[in-house]
Design a protein around this motif. Structure first.
Motif, PDB file in Angstrom:
ATOM      1  N   SER A  32       0.838  -1.204   0.000  1.00 55.59           N
ATOM      2  CA  SER A  32       0.000   0.000   0.000  1.00 55.59           C
ATOM      3  C   SER A  32       0.867   1.245   0.000  1.00 55.59           C
ATOM      4  O   SER A  32       2.050   1.209   0.325  1.00 55.59           O
ATOM      5  N   GLY A  33       0.247   2.338  -0.399  1.00 52.44           N
ATOM      6  CA  GLY A  33       0.954   3.609  -0.434  1.00 52.44           C
ATOM      7  C   GLY A  33       0.050   4.683  -0.976  1.00 52.44           C
ATOM      8  O   GLY A  33      -1.177   4.558  -0.955  1.00 52.44           O
ATOM      9  N   THR A  34       0.679   5.744  -1.495  1.00 57.56           N
ATOM     10  CA  THR A  34      -0.072   6.839  -2.096  1.00 57.56           C
ATOM     11  C   THR A  34       0.392   7.047  -3.535  1.00 57.56           C
ATOM     12  O   THR A  34       1.512   6.701  -3.898  1.00 57.56           O
ATOM     13  N   ILE A  35      -0.507   7.616  -4.312  1.00 57.13           N
ATOM     14  CA  ILE A  35      -0.187   8.069  -5.663  1.00 57.13           C
ATOM     15  C   ILE A  35      -0.389   9.568  -5.635  1.00 57.13           C
ATOM     16  O   ILE A  35      -1.403  10.059  -5.142  1.00 57.13           O
ATOM     17  N   GLY A  36       0.581  10.313  -6.140  1.00 55.96           N
ATOM     18  CA  GLY A  36       0.477  11.760  -6.126  1.00 55.96           C
ATOM     19  C   GLY A  36       0.843  12.361  -7.466  1.00 55.96           C
ATOM     20  O   GLY A  36       1.380  11.690  -8.348  1.00 55.96           O
ATOM     21  N   GLY A  37       0.549  13.640  -7.600  1.00 57.16           N
ATOM     22  CA  GLY A  37       0.922  14.371  -8.805  1.00 57.16           C
ATOM     23  C   GLY A  37      -0.260  14.695  -9.688  1.00 57.16           C
ATOM     24  O   GLY A  37      -1.388  14.293  -9.434  1.00 57.16           O
ATOM     25  N   ASP A  38       0.039  15.438 -10.728  1.00 64.32           N
ATOM     26  CA  ASP A  38      -0.992  15.876 -11.679  1.00 64.32           C
ATOM     27  C   ASP A  38      -1.162  14.820 -12.757  1.00 64.32           C
ATOM     28  O   ASP A  38      -0.274  14.597 -13.580  1.00 64.32           O
ATOM     29  N   TRP A  39      -2.304  14.160 -12.760  1.00 67.81           N
ATOM     30  CA  TRP A  39      -2.623  13.119 -13.742  1.00 67.81           C
ATOM     31  C   TRP A  39      -3.655  13.617 -14.748  1.00 67.81           C
ATOM     32  O   TRP A  39      -4.208  12.830 -15.511  1.00 67.81           O
ATOM     33  N   GLY A  40      -3.957  14.914 -14.724  1.00 66.61           N
ATOM     34  CA  GLY A  40      -4.951  15.459 -15.632  1.00 66.61           C
ATOM     35  C   GLY A  40      -6.342  15.374 -15.038  1.00 66.61           C
ATOM     36  O   GLY A  40      -6.535  14.956 -13.902  1.00 66.61           O
ATOM     37  N   ALA A  41      -7.324  15.760 -15.846  1.00 64.79           N
ATOM     38  CA  ALA A  41      -8.717  15.768 -15.392  1.00 64.79           C
ATOM     39  C   ALA A  41      -9.300  14.366 -15.410  1.00 64.79           C
ATOM     40  O   ALA A  41      -9.145  13.635 -16.383  1.00 64.79           O
ATOM     41  N   SER A  42      -9.926  13.972 -14.335  1.00 63.10           N
ATOM     42  CA  SER A  42     -10.629  12.688 -14.200  1.00 63.10           C
ATOM     43  C   SER A  42      -9.802  11.477 -14.635  1.00 63.10           C
ATOM     44  O   SER A  42     -10.211  10.707 -15.506  1.00 63.10           O
ATOM     45  N   PRO A  43      -8.629  11.276 -14.034  1.00 66.28           N
ATOM     46  CA  PRO A  43      -7.825  10.119 -14.434  1.00 66.28           C
ATOM     47  C   PRO A  43      -8.466   8.807 -13.981  1.00 66.28           C
ATOM     48  O   PRO A  43      -9.194   8.768 -12.992  1.00 66.28           O
ATOM     49  N   ARG A  44      -8.195   7.756 -14.712  1.00 69.00           N
ATOM     50  CA  ARG A  44      -8.620   6.401 -14.337  1.00 69.00           C
ATOM     51  C   ARG A  44      -7.373   5.679 -13.853  1.00 69.00           C
ATOM     52  O   ARG A  44      -6.740   4.929 -14.601  1.00 69.00           O
ATOM     53  N   LEU A  45      -7.003   5.909 -12.620  1.00 66.74           N
ATOM     54  CA  LEU A  45      -5.751   5.360 -12.101  1.00 66.74           C
ATOM     55  C   LEU A  45      -5.893   3.882 -11.775  1.00 66.74           C
ATOM     56  O   LEU A  45      -6.860   3.454 -11.150  1.00 66.74           O
ATOM     57  N   ARG A  46      -4.900   3.109 -12.216  1.00 63.68           N
ATOM     58  CA  ARG A  46      -4.785   1.674 -11.929  1.00 63.68           C
ATOM     59  C   ARG A  46      -3.326   1.391 -11.624  1.00 63.68           C
ATOM     60  O   ARG A  46      -2.453   2.221 -11.838  1.00 63.68           O
ATOM     61  N   LEU A  47      -3.093   0.187 -11.168  1.00 59.90           N
ATOM     62  CA  LEU A  47      -1.749  -0.266 -10.852  1.00 59.90           C
ATOM     63  C   LEU A  47      -1.448  -1.523 -11.654  1.00 59.90           C
ATOM     64  O   LEU A  47      -2.345  -2.298 -11.965  1.00 59.90           O
ATOM     65  N   ALA A  48      -0.164  -1.714 -11.948  1.00 60.55           N
ATOM     66  CA  ALA A  48       0.269  -2.918 -12.651  1.00 60.55           C
ATOM     67  C   ALA A  48       1.586  -3.389 -12.060  1.00 60.55           C
ATOM     68  O   ALA A  48       2.404  -2.578 -11.616  1.00 60.55           O
ATOM     69  N   LEU A  49       1.771  -4.685 -12.048  1.00 59.89           N
ATOM     70  CA  LEU A  49       3.047  -5.283 -11.662  1.00 59.89           C
ATOM     71  C   LEU A  49       3.812  -5.521 -12.953  1.00 59.89           C
ATOM     72  O   LEU A  49       3.364  -6.270 -13.822  1.00 59.89           O
ATOM     73  N   VAL A  50       4.941  -4.823 -13.108  1.00 55.62           N
ATOM     74  CA  VAL A  50       5.764  -4.985 -14.300  1.00 55.62           C
ATOM     75  C   VAL A  50       7.125  -5.502 -13.872  1.00 55.62           C
ATOM     76  O   VAL A  50       7.598  -5.221 -12.770  1.00 55.62           O
ATOM     77  N   GLY A  51       7.744  -6.281 -14.713  1.00 58.37           N
ATOM     78  CA  GLY A  51       9.051  -6.791 -14.378  1.00 58.37           C
ATOM     79  C   GLY A  51       9.494  -7.887 -15.296  1.00 58.37           C
ATOM     80  O   GLY A  51       8.924  -8.117 -16.360  1.00 58.37           O
TER      81      GLY A  51
END
Length: 181
Positions: A32-51
Motif C-alpha cells: 500500500s501507499g499513495t499516488i500523487g501528482g498531476d494526472w490530468g482531469a478525471s484520471p482512471r488510475l490503476r496499478l500494474a506489476l511490471v518486471g
C-alpha cells in the motif's frame, strides 16, 4: 422438491465463489501507499506489476486485486495484492498508470509513474543478480540490477539507498510504497 431447494440455495454460493475478489481498504492489501501528482482531469488510475522473471519472462499484469481511492486533490491512497509466483525468481515494480482507454491494462502510450523501490522475488534464500532490465521497461532506467543477497519470497530493494545492511530486506507486507509524477 427438497433436492431443488437445496440446489437453489447452493447456486448463489457457487456463483459468489466464482466472482471477483472482495475490495478491501487500501491498508488491508499486501502492498500500500499513495499516488500523487498531476494526472490530468478525471484520471482512471490503476496499478500494474511490471518486471522480468528468470528465465526472462516480461510481466505486465494489471489484473491483480487492487483498490485506488481519492484522498484529495492530486492524491490517492491505494492497496495492491502481491501475487504468489512460486519457482520464478524475478525483479518487479508496481507502477501507477492512467488507464486512458479504460481496458484495465497498461498499454504503450498511457501515462505511467513509478518509484525507486524494487520488488525482488526469490524461490530460495541466496544470491540474486546481476540483472539487465528489459528494453521495454517503463521509464528510462535500464541500468544493471546489482548482485544482492535475498531471502525466500518477496524482498524490497531501495535503489536510492546503499546495498547491504537490510537493503534488500525480506517483506510480507509493504506500506509507504509511494508513487508520484
Amino acid at each position: 422438491m427438497r433436492p431443488l431447494s437445496t440446489a437453489s440455495l447452493l447456486l448463489p454460493l457457487i456463483l459468489a465463489a466464482c466472482g471477483q475478489q472482495e475490495v478491501k481498504a487500501p491498508a488491508d492489501y499486501a502492498l500500500s501507499g499513495t499516488i500523487g501528482g498531476d494526472w490530468g482531469a478525471s484520471p482512471r488510475l490503476r496499478l500494474a506489476l511490471v518486471g522480468t522473471g528468470v528465465p526472462v519472462a516480461v510481466t505486465n499484469n494489471s489484473g491483480i486485486a487492487q483498490n485506488v481511492v481519492s484522498a484529495g486533490v492530486n492524491t490517492w491512497q491505494y492497496g495492491f495484492d502481491l501475487p504468489n509466483i512460486p519457482g520464478v525468481a524475478g525483479v518487479y515494480q508496481v507502477v501507477a498508470f492512467n488507464d486512458a482507454n479504460n481496458d484495465a491494462r497498461l498499454t504503450l502510450g498511457e501515462t505511467v509513474a513509478r518509484n525507486r523501490l524494487w520488488l525482488v522475488f526469490s524461490p530460495a534464500d541466496g544470491t540474486f543478480g546481476p540483472l539487465e532490465l528489459p528494453e521495454n521497461w517503463p521509464g528510462d532506467e535500464t541500468e544493471l540490477l546489482p548482485e544482492m543477497t535475498v531471502s525466500r519470497g518477496w524482498n524490497l530493494y531501495d535503489r536510492s539507498a546503499v546495498l547491504g545492511n537490510g537493503n534488500p530486506r525480506s517483506v510480507t507486507k509493504i506500506t509507504g510504497y509511494d508513487i508520484s509524477r
